[in-house]
Design a protein around this motif. Structure first.
Motif, PDB file in Angstrom:
ATOM      1  N   LYS A 109       0.832  -1.202   0.000  1.00 44.83           N
ATOM      2  CA  LYS A 109       0.000   0.000   0.000  1.00 44.83           C
ATOM      3  C   LYS A 109       0.867   1.253   0.000  1.00 44.83           C
ATOM      4  O   LYS A 109       0.582   2.225  -0.705  1.00 44.83           O
ATOM      5  CB  LYS A 109      -0.933   0.001   1.212  1.00 44.83           C
ATOM      6  CG  LYS A 109      -1.957  -1.122   1.208  1.00 44.83           C
ATOM      7  CD  LYS A 109      -2.897  -0.991   2.382  1.00 44.83           C
ATOM      8  CE  LYS A 109      -3.925  -2.114   2.380  1.00 44.83           C
ATOM      9  NZ  LYS A 109      -4.792  -2.074   1.171  1.00 44.83           N
ATOM     10  N   LEU A 110       1.945   1.235   0.778  1.00 41.21           N
ATOM     11  CA  LEU A 110       2.808   2.416   0.838  1.00 41.21           C
ATOM     12  C   LEU A 110       3.509   2.679  -0.493  1.00 41.21           C
ATOM     13  O   LEU A 110       3.576   3.822  -0.963  1.00 41.21           O
ATOM     14  CB  LEU A 110       3.856   2.238   1.939  1.00 41.21           C
ATOM     15  CG  LEU A 110       3.411   2.458   3.387  1.00 41.21           C
ATOM     16  CD1 LEU A 110       4.619   2.391   4.314  1.00 41.21           C
ATOM     17  CD2 LEU A 110       2.710   3.794   3.547  1.00 41.21           C
ATOM     18  N   THR A 111       4.032   1.633  -1.087  1.00 44.20           N
ATOM     19  CA  THR A 111       4.762   1.822  -2.348  1.00 44.20           C
ATOM     20  C   THR A 111       3.851   2.248  -3.490  1.00 44.20           C
ATOM     21  O   THR A 111       4.321   2.834  -4.475  1.00 44.20           O
ATOM     22  CB  THR A 111       5.494   0.524  -2.734  1.00 44.20           C
ATOM     23  OG1 THR A 111       4.552  -0.561  -2.769  1.00 44.20           O
ATOM     24  CG2 THR A 111       6.584   0.205  -1.719  1.00 44.20           C
ATOM     25  N   SER A 112       2.553   1.981  -3.358  1.00 42.95           N
ATOM     26  CA  SER A 112       1.615   2.385  -4.406  1.00 42.95           C
ATOM     27  C   SER A 112       1.277   3.873  -4.343  1.00 42.95           C
ATOM     28  O   SER A 112       0.674   4.419  -5.269  1.00 42.95           O
ATOM     29  CB  SER A 112       0.320   1.572  -4.295  1.00 42.95           C
ATOM     30  OG  SER A 112      -0.366   1.872  -3.087  1.00 42.95           O
ATOM     31  N   LEU A 113       1.689   4.539  -3.268  1.00 43.15           N
ATOM     32  CA  LEU A 113       1.354   5.957  -3.113  1.00 43.15           C
ATOM     33  C   LEU A 113       2.213   6.861  -3.984  1.00 43.15           C
ATOM     34  O   LEU A 113       1.787   7.951  -4.382  1.00 43.15           O
ATOM     35  CB  LEU A 113       1.516   6.374  -1.639  1.00 43.15           C
ATOM     36  CG  LEU A 113       0.579   5.717  -0.633  1.00 43.15           C
ATOM     37  CD1 LEU A 113       0.903   6.207   0.777  1.00 43.15           C
ATOM     38  CD2 LEU A 113      -0.875   6.000  -0.969  1.00 43.15           C
ATOM     39  N   SER A 114       3.439   6.438  -4.266  1.00 37.90           N
ATOM     40  CA  SER A 114       4.352   7.316  -4.996  1.00 37.90           C
ATOM     41  C   SER A 114       5.199   6.497  -5.974  1.00 37.90           C
ATOM     42  O   SER A 114       5.526   5.328  -5.712  1.00 37.90           O
ATOM     43  CB  SER A 114       5.267   8.059  -4.015  1.00 37.90           C
ATOM     44  OG  SER A 114       6.237   8.821  -4.688  1.00 37.90           O
ATOM     45  N   GLU A 115       5.571   7.127  -7.080  1.00 38.27           N
ATOM     46  CA  GLU A 115       6.440   6.469  -8.054  1.00 38.27           C
ATOM     47  C   GLU A 115       7.887   6.452  -7.580  1.00 38.27           C
ATOM     48  O   GLU A 115       8.704   5.667  -8.075  1.00 38.27           O
ATOM     49  CB  GLU A 115       6.345   7.188  -9.400  1.00 38.27           C
ATOM     50  CG  GLU A 115       4.961   7.100 -10.038  1.00 38.27           C
ATOM     51  CD  GLU A 115       4.908   7.825 -11.376  1.00 38.27           C
ATOM     52  OE1 GLU A 115       5.935   8.454 -11.734  1.00 38.27           O
ATOM     53  OE2 GLU A 115       3.866   7.771 -12.042  1.00 38.27           O
ATOM     54  N   ASN A 116       8.203   7.303  -6.635  1.00 37.19           N
ATOM     55  CA  ASN A 116       9.570   7.367  -6.109  1.00 37.19           C
ATOM     56  C   ASN A 116       9.802   6.296  -5.051  1.00 37.19           C
ATOM     57  O   ASN A 116       8.860   5.799  -4.417  1.00 37.19           O
ATOM     58  CB  ASN A 116       9.832   8.753  -5.506  1.00 37.19           C
ATOM     59  CG  ASN A 116       9.707   9.857  -6.529  1.00 37.19           C
ATOM     60  OD1 ASN A 116      10.076   9.684  -7.694  1.00 37.19           O
ATOM     61  ND2 ASN A 116       9.172  11.007  -6.115  1.00 37.19           N
ATOM     62  N   GLN A 117      11.051   5.964  -4.857  1.00 34.75           N
ATOM     63  CA  GLN A 117      11.426   4.974  -3.855  1.00 34.75           C
ATOM     64  C   GLN A 117      11.130   5.515  -2.455  1.00 34.75           C
ATOM     65  O   GLN A 117      11.463   6.649  -2.131  1.00 34.75           O
ATOM     66  CB  GLN A 117      12.911   4.654  -3.996  1.00 34.75           C
ATOM     67  CG  GLN A 117      13.373   3.425  -3.261  1.00 34.75           C
ATOM     68  CD  GLN A 117      14.856   3.161  -3.501  1.00 34.75           C
ATOM     69  OE1 GLN A 117      15.692   4.081  -3.400  1.00 34.75           O
ATOM     70  NE2 GLN A 117      15.215   1.927  -3.823  1.00 34.75           N
ATOM     71  N   ILE A 118      10.455   4.704  -1.628  1.00 30.02           N
ATOM     72  CA  ILE A 118      10.162   5.163  -0.276  1.00 30.02           C
ATOM     73  C   ILE A 118      11.325   4.819   0.642  1.00 30.02           C
ATOM     74  O   ILE A 118      12.067   3.859   0.409  1.00 30.02           O
ATOM     75  CB  ILE A 118       8.846   4.563   0.264  1.00 30.02           C
ATOM     76  CG1 ILE A 118       8.997   3.070   0.565  1.00 30.02           C
ATOM     77  CG2 ILE A 118       7.700   4.770  -0.706  1.00 30.02           C
ATOM     78  CD1 ILE A 118       7.762   2.502   1.252  1.00 30.02           C
ATOM     79  N   VAL A 119      11.486   5.612   1.703  1.00 24.50           N
ATOM     80  CA  VAL A 119      12.593   5.458   2.647  1.00 24.50           C
ATOM     81  C   VAL A 119      12.046   4.954   3.971  1.00 24.50           C
ATOM     82  O   VAL A 119      11.132   5.550   4.548  1.00 24.50           O
ATOM     83  CB  VAL A 119      13.336   6.789   2.848  1.00 24.50           C
ATOM     84  CG1 VAL A 119      14.455   6.614   3.871  1.00 24.50           C
ATOM     85  CG2 VAL A 119      13.898   7.300   1.529  1.00 24.50           C
ATOM     86  N   LEU A 120      12.637   3.841   4.460  1.00 22.53           N
ATOM     87  CA  LEU A 120      12.252   3.282   5.751  1.00 22.53           C
ATOM     88  C   LEU A 120      13.456   3.291   6.679  1.00 22.53           C
ATOM     89  O   LEU A 120      14.535   2.816   6.318  1.00 22.53           O
ATOM     90  CB  LEU A 120      11.746   1.844   5.592  1.00 22.53           C
ATOM     91  CG  LEU A 120      10.452   1.630   4.805  1.00 22.53           C
ATOM     92  CD1 LEU A 120      10.128   0.141   4.742  1.00 22.53           C
ATOM     93  CD2 LEU A 120       9.304   2.394   5.418  1.00 22.53           C
TER      94      LEU A 120
END
Length: 626
Positions: free
Chosen positions: A227-238
């Motif tokens: 769900k989180l990765t579907s929010l943005s085309e950019n790589q998410i940072v954890l």
């Protein structure tokens, strides 16, 4: 803006009368000897602690409470997943403090871990934009009790509802006109039809360019990260701690993510702090800062009552707009993007004693009965079980009891000497159940308003050698109501006489619904607190000096009623002509004078009422004064 908030410093300010708390894990020594003690010292007497039932049982087996059911209500929440919210709700007559965060009621949670907690203050005519958060938080407590506490004694729900006696401003009806727009929102899950994620979707920005998150736990399939990765085309940072995070190895190889090492932060590394905080920062057309109890797992965010799977109870704060950006900058959230990338991790193994949790029962029972208390025995306990207390040497001491018709019958005096101690159900030397008794009469008394307590104590003193007549008269003065037609004149009169008691100070908390309720073979015309106080008042007067309660029904000690006494020589006038200047007579005259004044005000109030329904509505107050 961020700041260090000391709960103890806040308590020193005073003005709070109730504290409701939730937690997943609990250390009873820390709660009872540190938090509870400090709060009681500051004048807070009404306490409720909601705890995940499985974790509560584990904590009790290791370190049992000693004050539960007597000085506070312990409410284990039976949740299919984890009962995981972490809330503190401090409430007073004119103020409140709400804390929503990630810290459990443990020493680590309050002083050693790296946690994030949102703190909001409210005062009448001040900070009223936060009022909606307090109302929502109290609604969450009621929902959690209804969903996860249905097996608890009904008195727990009564105590929770009576919290509004101490802070009437927290009810939606009384505060509806004061709710203002705010950038802060409280979201919670309670096994309802909408998951936490579905609630959050209403506030998600339309164009999200950056996603930064921090969590200590992930689900094994990383379903929430989809769900989180579907929010943005950019790589998410954890941001995680490699040595302590609970997550599968796939977390570090997923190309949609960049996992960074929190241990490289000086505050975390040098102080050796465990990062237990949970946060999510979304930036784009709008900004959202989300923090609270929810880890990045499917049970926490994605499941609801229709999923057919175990779901957690959680609570989060959502901050939007410029406030979210300011908050993220003050916490240096965006700086985590420059931290070292984690290549792999060694998952920390935590050994859990699940066997003891599953094989042991946790039972909450209301202590009913004036002389004896009955504790029902469960069939699965078998015939060889016995009830014990544990002494300081960790040895079992049997409780003197007898078994009758499926229940243990124990003298109440035994429990009076051991209030707050947990009862162990033992087979040989193995604990198969723990029992916590709730002394509802004392607990309910702790959640009454000061004026209500004064009235109850004054009525209770009537049968003693030192009746609190001044307190009783003060309560009666406060009971006198004013109709809506004359309220303006009363308000004006109050301005001219600042010492006058507010005519509606005591009527507000009481329930005046007119119903017929059976009571000891008789019927009374009102339920709620007024009805109970009337019963108490009649019972007290009926027992004074050994006089039979028939006196209340128009009869004297000789059984004569008013009609029989007409024309007799023993009239009030005969007593009034006698000269008596004793101290008792002076006190009696003073009381009569005050009472006559109260009755005159009452008569004026009744005469001013033109609406028949209003007259009926106020009958209980009139009756209680008469």
């Amino acid at each position: 803006m961020t700041a260090t908030v000391s709960l103890f410093d806040e308590l020193k300010k005073g003005g709070y009368e109730a504290c409701l708390m939730t937690t997943f894990n609990v250390n009873f020594s820390f709660y009872e000897e540190v938090l509870l003690r400090r709060m009681q010292a500051s004048g807070i007497n009404h306490h409720m602690l909601f705890v995940d039932k499985k974790m509560c049982l584990a904590a009790m087996l290791e370190n049992p409470p000693t004050k539960a059911g007597n000085e506070y209500v312990l409410a284990p929440m039976d949740c299919s997943g984890a009962f995981h919210p972490k809330l503190i709700l401090l409430l007073g007559k004119n103020k409140g403090l709400l804390a929503v965060g990630s810290n459990n009621v443990t020493l680590s949670g309050y002083g050693q871990n790296l946690e994030i907690t949102n703190v909001f203050e409210f005062s009448v005519n001040k900070n009223e934009a936060h009022l909606q958060l307090f109302i929502k938080a109290f609604e969450a407590f009621k929902d959690w009790f209804n969903v996860y506490g249905s097996k608890l004694p009904s008195s727990v729900g009564v105590v929770l509802d009576r919290t509004t006696n101490l802070c009437p401003w927290i009810t939606p009806k009384s505060s509806q006109s004061k709710i203002l727009a705010s950038d802060y929102r409280l979201l919670y899950s309670a096994n309802s039809e909408r998951s936490l994620w579905q609630q959050l979707e209403e506030y998600l920005p339309s164009n999200i360019t950056s996603v930064i998150g921090l969590s200590a736990f992930f689900d094994t399939k990383l379903a929430f990260l989809d769900k989180l990765t579907s929010l943005s085309e950019n790589q998410i940072v954890l941001a995680v701690q490699p040595s302590s995070v609970t997550a599968p190895d796939e977390l570090f190889s997923d190309k949609r993510l960049r996992v960074v090492n929190l241990d490289s932060l000086t505050e975390v590394n040098t102080l050796n702090r465990y990062a237990h905080a949970k946060l999510l920062y979304l930036s784009g057309d709008n900004n959202l800062f989300i923090s609270g109890s929810a880890n990045f797992s499917e049970p926490a965010w994605s499941r609801n009552i229709t999923s057919g799977k175990a779901s957690n109870a959680e609570a989060i704060i959502v901050v939007s707009g410029d406030e979210a950006k300011v908050l993220a900058e003050s916490l240096s959230i965006t700086n985590v993007t420059s931290l070292d990338t984690v290549i792999s991790h060694s998952e920390r193994k935590v050994k859990r004693n699940t066997e003891s949790q599953s094989s042991c029962d946790l039972v909450i029972i209301e202590a009913q009965g004036n002389s004896e208390i009955h504790i029902p025995a469960m069939e699965r306990w078998g015939v060889e079980h016995r009830l014990c207390y544990k002494n300081d040497l960790d040895l079992f001491e049997s409780i003197d009891s007898k078994f009758h018709e499926g229940s243990w019958v124990i003298e109440r005096a035994i429990f009076e000497r051991n209030k707050g101690r947990v009862i162990n159900v033992v087979v040989q030397d193995t604990v198969i159940a723990l029992i916590v008794l709730i002394f509802s009469d004392q607990i309910i008394n702790k959640c009454t308003s000061p004026k209500e307590r004064l009235l109850t104590e004054a009525i209770g003193s009537l049968g003693t050698d030192m009746p609190n007549l001044s307190g009783l008269l003060k309560c009666f003065e406060g009971m006198v109501f004013t109709s809506s037609e004359t309220r303006a004149q009363a308000s004006k009169k109050k301005e001219n006489n600042s010492h006058e008691i507010d005519p509606e100070t005591l009527i507000e908390p009481f329930s005046n619904s007119v119903v017929r309720v059976g009571m000891s073979g008789r019927h009374r015309a009102v339920s709620g607190d007024i009805g109970l106080l009337l019963d108490c008042f009649i019972y007290s007067i009926g027992r004074r000096g050994g006089i039979d309660s028939a006196k209340i029904y128009g009869e004297d000690e000789l059984g004569r009623n008013e009609e029989d006494l007409i024309g007799s020589e023993d009239t009030a006038a005969d007593y009034l002509v006698k000269v008596d200047i004793s101290p008792e007579k002076v006190i009696e005259d003073s009381i009569q004078k005050k009472m006559l004044g109260i009755l005159k005000r009452l008569d004026t109030s009744i005469s001013s009422l033109t609406n028949r329904s209003k007259i009926i509505e106020n009958k209980p107050v009139v009756l209680s004064i008469l």
